[in-house]
Design a protein around this motif. Sequence first.
Motif, PDB file in Angstrom:
ATOM      1  N   VAL A  90      53.214  47.198  57.604  1.00 28.07           N
ATOM      2  CA  VAL A  90      52.486  47.226  56.041  1.00 28.07           C
ATOM      3  C   VAL A  90      53.392  48.114  54.749  1.00 28.07           C
ATOM      4  O   VAL A  90      53.049  49.224  55.568  1.00 28.07           O
ATOM      5  N   TYR A  92      63.880  40.921  53.509  1.00 34.33           N
ATOM      6  CA  TYR A  92      63.217  39.733  53.232  1.00 34.33           C
ATOM      7  C   TYR A  92      64.152  39.194  51.878  1.00 34.33           C
ATOM      8  O   TYR A  92      63.885  37.252  52.749  1.00 34.33           O
ATOM      9  N   ILE A 127      62.477  45.848  50.281  1.00 35.01           N
ATOM     10  CA  ILE A 127      61.772  44.097  50.756  1.00 35.01           C
ATOM     11  C   ILE A 127      63.222  43.219  50.698  1.00 35.01           C
ATOM     12  O   ILE A 127      63.398  42.099  51.111  1.00 35.01           O
ATOM     13  N   SER A 153      51.618  37.902  57.382  1.00 33.82           N
ATOM     14  CA  SER A 153      52.669  37.815  56.348  1.00 33.82           C
ATOM     15  C   SER A 153      52.460  39.300  55.453  1.00 33.82           C
ATOM     16  O   SER A 153      53.392  38.511  54.563  1.00 33.82           O
ATOM     17  N   THR A 157      52.906  38.488  49.852  1.00 31.29           N
ATOM     18  CA  THR A 157      53.690  37.973  50.907  1.00 31.29           C
ATOM     19  C   THR A 157      54.680  37.855  50.311  1.00 31.29           C
ATOM     20  O   THR A 157      55.423  37.870  49.136  1.00 31.29           O
ATOM     21  N   LYS A 158      55.734  36.909  51.493  1.00 25.04           N
ATOM     22  CA  LYS A 158      57.304  36.670  50.732  1.00 25.04           C
ATOM     23  C   LYS A 158      56.847  35.805  49.899  1.00 25.04           C
ATOM     24  O   LYS A 158      58.169  35.709  48.762  1.00 25.04           O
ATOM     25  N   LEU A 180      53.724  41.622  54.001  1.00 20.56           N
ATOM     26  CA  LEU A 180      54.914  42.186  53.228  1.00 20.56           C
ATOM     27  C   LEU A 180      53.791  43.818  52.516  1.00 20.56           C
ATOM     28  O   LEU A 180      54.567  45.528  53.256  1.00 20.56           O
TER      29      LEU A 180
END
Length: 199
Positions: free
Chosen positions: A179, A195, A191, A113, A144-145, A115
């Motif tokens: 990553v 995302y 990112i 998870s 992370t998100k 990023l």
Amino acid sequence: MNYQALLYRRIKYERNLLLLYIFMFSVIFIGLIIIKKMTEKTLIVFIIIFFFFIVRYLFRVYHLRSIDKEFTNEEKEKIDKDLNFILFEGVDYALSNKFIVDFQNCNIFSYDSILLINCVKKTSHIFYSRNFRYVDVDKVYVYTKNAKYTFISNVYNISMSDSYYNDLYNLIKEKNPNVLEGYTKENRKIIKEKYNVNI
């Protein structure tokens, strides 16, 4: 050994820390009474500090016990199975083959998870040999998100291998080859586009 046992050990650590604080302040409190330096203001300060540590302890225990509330039963089983083997268990976090257990923020998340990671050498305030000391450390920032996490890795000039994992940055890269490395404008843009997450 599963994550419930791991969290129980952490709760026990928090309880021992609370008892240590109470003992230290009790010694100071009794010392002030003996030398007749205790005033009403000092007593009020001690009461406030005492309740602060009690509330802090209860707050930490509550969040540690509810660390898995967002997981489904299937996810809990997966985490539990993976945490039967712990690669490292320190002061602020524990590492398994697939997950990081963050004791400071009371969270569990997978390496997959993550990023982006970034590592910076900084001076940090840590507890060592019954004292708080300022020492140089490597701080690993994990994105992370949903959140940003900060972990102490290498500690310079003193040996704290039991408290912090000395090669956390490379371990994360090994566990998650995709990553992104470095808090750069280019990585943040990637990112955002991939995302729709701002970090």
